[in-house]
Design an enzyme around this catalytic site. Structure first.
Site, PDB file in Angstrom:
ATOM      1  N   SER A  36       6.666  -0.952   8.401  1.00 23.20           N
ATOM      2  CA  SER A  36       7.921  -0.927   9.140  1.00 23.20           C
ATOM      3  C   SER A  36       9.064  -0.764   8.148  1.00 23.20           C
ATOM      4  O   SER A  36       8.942  -1.175   6.996  1.00 23.20           O
ATOM      5  CB  SER A  36       8.122  -2.213   9.961  1.00 23.20           C
ATOM      6  OG  SER A  36       9.340  -2.121  10.672  1.00 23.20           O
TER       7      SER A  36
ATOM      8  N   LYS B 154      -2.982   5.582  -4.019  1.00 29.03           N
ATOM      9  CA  LYS B 154      -4.071   6.530  -3.725  1.00 29.03           C
ATOM     10  C   LYS B 154      -3.876   7.826  -4.494  1.00 29.03           C
ATOM     11  O   LYS B 154      -2.743   8.300  -4.628  1.00 29.03           O
ATOM     12  CB  LYS B 154      -4.100   6.854  -2.225  1.00 29.03           C
ATOM     13  CG  LYS B 154      -3.930   5.656  -1.317  1.00 29.03           C
ATOM     14  CD  LYS B 154      -4.066   6.001   0.149  1.00 29.03           C
ATOM     15  CE  LYS B 154      -3.662   4.831   1.020  1.00 29.03           C
ATOM     16  NZ  LYS B 154      -2.222   4.645   1.200  1.00 29.03           N
TER      17      LYS B 154
ATOM     18  N   ASP C 114       0.838  -1.199   0.000  1.00 30.44           N
ATOM     19  CA  ASP C 114       0.000   0.000   0.000  1.00 30.44           C
ATOM     20  C   ASP C 114       0.873   1.249   0.000  1.00 30.44           C
ATOM     21  O   ASP C 114       1.634   1.487   0.937  1.00 30.44           O
ATOM     22  CB  ASP C 114      -0.898   0.031   1.241  1.00 30.44           C
ATOM     23  CG  ASP C 114      -1.710   1.316   1.292  1.00 30.44           C
ATOM     24  OD1 ASP C 114      -2.630   1.460   0.457  1.00 30.44           O
ATOM     25  OD2 ASP C 114      -1.412   2.190   2.127  1.00 30.44           O
TER      26      ASP C 114
ATOM     27  N   HIS D  31      -7.790   9.154  -1.697  1.00 25.34           N
ATOM     28  CA  HIS D  31      -7.114   9.198  -0.388  1.00 25.34           C
ATOM     29  C   HIS D  31      -8.006   9.777   0.714  1.00 25.34           C
ATOM     30  O   HIS D  31      -7.912   9.383   1.886  1.00 25.34           O
ATOM     31  CB  HIS D  31      -5.831  10.032  -0.520  1.00 25.34           C
ATOM     32  CG  HIS D  31      -4.758   9.687   0.459  1.00 25.34           C
ATOM     33  ND1 HIS D  31      -3.423   9.640   0.123  1.00 25.34           N
ATOM     34  CD2 HIS D  31      -4.808   9.362   1.765  1.00 25.34           C
ATOM     35  CE1 HIS D  31      -2.717   9.315   1.190  1.00 25.34           C
ATOM     36  NE2 HIS D  31      -3.532   9.141   2.203  1.00 25.34           N
TER      37      HIS D  31
ATOM     38  N   TYR E 174       2.755   9.979  -0.737  1.00 27.46           N
ATOM     39  CA  TYR E 174       3.897   9.499   0.052  1.00 27.46           C
ATOM     40  C   TYR E 174       5.231   9.739  -0.664  1.00 27.46           C
ATOM     41  O   TYR E 174       6.298   9.524  -0.086  1.00 27.46           O
ATOM     42  CB  TYR E 174       3.783   8.000   0.375  1.00 27.46           C
ATOM     43  CG  TYR E 174       2.558   7.579   1.153  1.00 27.46           C
ATOM     44  CD1 TYR E 174       1.729   8.516   1.775  1.00 27.46           C
ATOM     45  CD2 TYR E 174       2.230   6.239   1.273  1.00 27.46           C
ATOM     46  CE1 TYR E 174       0.602   8.115   2.474  1.00 27.46           C
ATOM     47  CE2 TYR E 174       1.109   5.831   1.981  1.00 27.46           C
ATOM     48  CZ  TYR E 174       0.285   6.775   2.565  1.00 27.46           C
ATOM     49  OH  TYR E 174      -0.826   6.364   3.248  1.00 27.46           O
TER      50      TYR E 174
ATOM     51  N   ILE F  11      -2.556  -3.205   6.944  1.00 30.11           N
ATOM     52  CA  ILE F  11      -1.348  -2.883   6.179  1.00 30.11           C
ATOM     53  C   ILE F  11      -0.281  -2.252   7.069  1.00 30.11           C
ATOM     54  O   ILE F  11       0.084  -1.080   6.898  1.00 30.11           O
ATOM     55  CB  ILE F  11      -1.711  -1.938   4.999  1.00 30.11           C
ATOM     56  CG1 ILE F  11      -2.658  -0.825   5.470  1.00 30.11           C
ATOM     57  CG2 ILE F  11      -2.325  -2.721   3.847  1.00 30.11           C
ATOM     58  CD1 ILE F  11      -2.862   0.287   4.452  1.00 30.11           C
TER      59      ILE F  11
HETATM   60  P1  NDP Z   1       1.312   1.270  11.800  1.00 31.34           P
HETATM   61  O1  NDP Z   1       0.205   0.942  12.726  1.00 31.34           O
HETATM   62  O2  NDP Z   1       1.577   0.367  10.677  1.00 31.34           O
HETATM   63  O3  NDP Z   1       2.625   1.460  12.683  1.00 31.34           O
HETATM   64  C1  NDP Z   1       3.842   1.820  12.103  1.00 31.34           C
HETATM   65  C2  NDP Z   1       4.765   2.345  13.211  1.00 31.34           C
HETATM   66  O4  NDP Z   1       4.998   1.333  14.178  1.00 31.34           O
HETATM   67  C3  NDP Z   1       6.108   2.750  12.699  1.00 31.34           C
HETATM   68  O5  NDP Z   1       6.574   3.812  13.515  1.00 31.34           O
HETATM   69  C4  NDP Z   1       6.958   1.496  12.884  1.00 31.34           C
HETATM   70  O6  NDP Z   1       8.306   1.853  13.070  1.00 31.34           O
HETATM   71  C5  NDP Z   1       6.365   0.903  14.147  1.00 31.34           C
HETATM   72  N1  NDP Z   1       6.317  -0.558  14.121  1.00 31.34           N
HETATM   73  C6  NDP Z   1       6.124  -1.377  13.059  1.00 31.34           C
HETATM   74  N2  NDP Z   1       6.087  -2.656  13.431  1.00 31.34           N
HETATM   75  C7  NDP Z   1       6.266  -2.669  14.768  1.00 31.34           C
HETATM   76  C8  NDP Z   1       6.318  -3.713  15.731  1.00 31.34           C
HETATM   77  N3  NDP Z   1       6.184  -4.982  15.361  1.00 31.34           N
HETATM   78  N4  NDP Z   1       6.518  -3.353  17.028  1.00 31.34           N
HETATM   79  C9  NDP Z   1       6.662  -2.058  17.398  1.00 31.34           C
HETATM   80  N5  NDP Z   1       6.625  -1.026  16.526  1.00 31.34           N
HETATM   81  C10 NDP Z   1       6.412  -1.336  15.223  1.00 31.34           C
HETATM   82  O7  NDP Z   1       1.045   2.775  11.319  1.00 31.34           O
HETATM   83  P2  NDP Z   1       1.015   3.576   9.937  1.00 31.34           P
HETATM   84  O8  NDP Z   1       0.421   4.870  10.283  1.00 31.34           O
HETATM   85  O9  NDP Z   1       2.305   3.528   9.254  1.00 31.34           O
HETATM   86  O10 NDP Z   1      -0.071   2.815   9.058  1.00 31.34           O
HETATM   87  C11 NDP Z   1       0.259   1.704   8.217  1.00 31.34           C
HETATM   88  C12 NDP Z   1       0.006   2.043   6.783  1.00 31.34           C
HETATM   89  O11 NDP Z   1      -1.332   2.501   6.588  1.00 31.34           O
HETATM   90  C13 NDP Z   1       0.841   3.202   6.256  1.00 31.34           C
HETATM   91  O12 NDP Z   1       2.178   2.855   6.026  1.00 31.34           O
HETATM   92  C14 NDP Z   1       0.069   3.561   5.017  1.00 31.34           C
HETATM   93  O13 NDP Z   1       0.334   2.623   3.988  1.00 31.34           O
HETATM   94  C15 NDP Z   1      -1.365   3.450   5.524  1.00 31.34           C
HETATM   95  N6  NDP Z   1      -1.887   4.734   6.039  1.00 31.34           N
HETATM   96  C16 NDP Z   1      -2.920   5.312   5.341  1.00 31.34           C
HETATM   97  C17 NDP Z   1      -3.478   6.483   5.746  1.00 31.34           C
HETATM   98  C18 NDP Z   1      -4.618   7.059   4.990  1.00 31.34           C
HETATM   99  O14 NDP Z   1      -4.993   8.215   5.231  1.00 31.34           O
HETATM  100  N7  NDP Z   1      -5.210   6.329   4.074  1.00 31.34           N
HETATM  101  C19 NDP Z   1      -2.974   7.216   6.936  1.00 31.34           C
HETATM  102  C20 NDP Z   1      -1.899   6.521   7.626  1.00 31.34           C
HETATM  103  C21 NDP Z   1      -1.406   5.328   7.185  1.00 31.34           C
HETATM  104  P3  NDP Z   1       9.490   1.134  12.191  1.00 31.34           P
HETATM  105  O15 NDP Z   1       9.240   1.484  10.753  1.00 31.34           O
HETATM  106  O16 NDP Z   1      10.737   1.763  12.737  1.00 31.34           O
HETATM  107  O17 NDP Z   1       9.381  -0.336  12.474  1.00 31.34           O
END
Ligand code: NDP
Length: 292
Positions: free
Chosen positions: A239, A74, A44, A107, A49, A236
């Site tokens: 990390s 998106k 995704d 989006h 982005y 989705i």
């Molecule tokens: P997530 O819930 O996926 O969390 C990601 C965060 O948690 C990062 O800071 C990551 O750091 C950390 N993390 C990842 N895995 C772990 C783990 N196993 N244990 C502890 N910490 C962890 O949040 P997102 O907001 O990134 O959402 C995921 C996806 O959703 C986005 O990447 C995007 O594709 C989508 N999205 C869509 C939006 C919309 O408006 N449509 C808005 C926001 C997100 P690190 O990378 O250092 O592991």
């Protein structure tokens, strides 16, 4: 539970995917390569982005047949309008380096300019009819946005990607999606936004989630991902860390009980981490999306 979900137009999509919001362009290809090696087959991204090129590069590098990787991206609000959104497809497909996008979604709704939102959606319908995309959908649409959209369209969105994690579960939106045959896809599925926003306790530190994880020998992130899958949502997680990329995919060897699912549901605070969908305007959130 299977690892695939069937969308309302018959297209199959992996339920668990990999997100790249806030993944810097220069590390995106490496993160997505790692995800594909781990086994993720849904990626995704979004025009906003600024990392679609890295996603496309990693998919090509993986050597996987194109039809084995499901690409979701998106259209940003600044590209809404019929012709503008058709062109937004060209920009995204060009950066991804693909002819066809598996799932293309709006989006955000633009509540104050729903005419533009509607025209953008009509462009998605054209792209679907022309086979340029395999499915179309929306993101951050509240039930009234869905109702307004559906009054004027023949094609029900396949997906509504919205904020869902244990601290913000949007039951009304989930019910509205389900009632219309729309799959709810969880963004910030492990509550990343409760952590990187830095306000209050994060989902990663929540004692209920931790206790459920301890009972299964699993981490909080694994518990949350499993909760989405068992409740029928797509998720989705994002990390950039190879260990966490693998951890977030290692969720197919345990099962949460109905009591545990209910305990996770009960953590909802009703407080969203992301922007209020009704307050999204071109003036405050508009930004230019570069050409491919
Ligand atoms: P997530 O819930 O996926 O969390 C990601 C965060 O948690 C990062 O800071 C990551 O750091 C950390 N993390 C990842 N895995 C772990 C783990 N196993 N244990 C502890 N910490 C962890 O949040 P997102 O907001 O990134 O959402 C995921 C996806 O959703 C986005 O990447 C995007 O594709 C989508 N999205 C869509 C939006 C919309 O408006 N449509 C808005 C926001 C997100 P690190 O990378 O250092 O592991």
């Amino acid at each position: 539970m299977t690892t695939n979900v069937t969308l309302n137009n018959g297209v199959t999509m992996p339920a668990l995917g990999f997100g790249v919001f806030q993944t810097p362009p220069d590390v995106t290809a490496q993160a997505v390569r790692t995800a594909l090696e781990t086994g993720y087959r849904l990626i995704d991204t979004a025009a906003a982005y600024a990392n679609e090129r890295g996603v496309g590069e990693a998919i090509r590098d993986s050597g996987l047949p194109r039809d084995e990787v499901f690409i979701e991206t998106k259209v940003w609000i600044s590209d809404y309008g019929y012709d503008q959104t058709l062109h937004a497809f060209d920009k995204s497909a060009g950066k991804l380096g693909v002819d066809q996008i598996d799932l293309l979604i709006l989006h955000q709704a633009l509540p104050s300019r729903f005419d533009l939102t509607q025209d953008a959606y009509r462009a998605l319908e054209t792209l679907l009819a022309d086979g340029r995309v395999r499915a179309i959908g929306v993101s951050n649409f509240m039930p009234d946005h869905l109702d307004t959209l559906l009054k004027q369209t023949g094609i029900v969105p396949a997906v509504n990607q919205v904020e869902v994690h244990p601290f913000f579960t949007q039951p009304t939106v989930q019910t509205a999606d389900a009632g219309r045959g729309i799959l709810t896809q969880a963004w910030s599925p492990i509550g990343g936004i409760t952590s990187y926003r830095g306000a209050g306790t994060s989902t990663f530190d929540d004692p209920t989630i931790a206790a459920i994880g301890a009972a299964h020998g699993k981490t909080p992130a694994q518990v949350m991902i499993r909760w989405h899958l068992q409740e029928g949502r797509s998720a989705i997680p994002k990390s950039v860390n190879p260990r966490r990329i693998a951890e977030n995919f290692d969720v197919f060897d345990f099962e949460l009980t109905p009591t545990e699912l209910a305990a996770l549901d009960a953590l909802d605070t009703g407080v969203r981490g992301g922007p209020e969908p009704d307050l999204i305007t071109l003036e405050t959130f508009g930004r230019d999306i570069p050409e491919a």
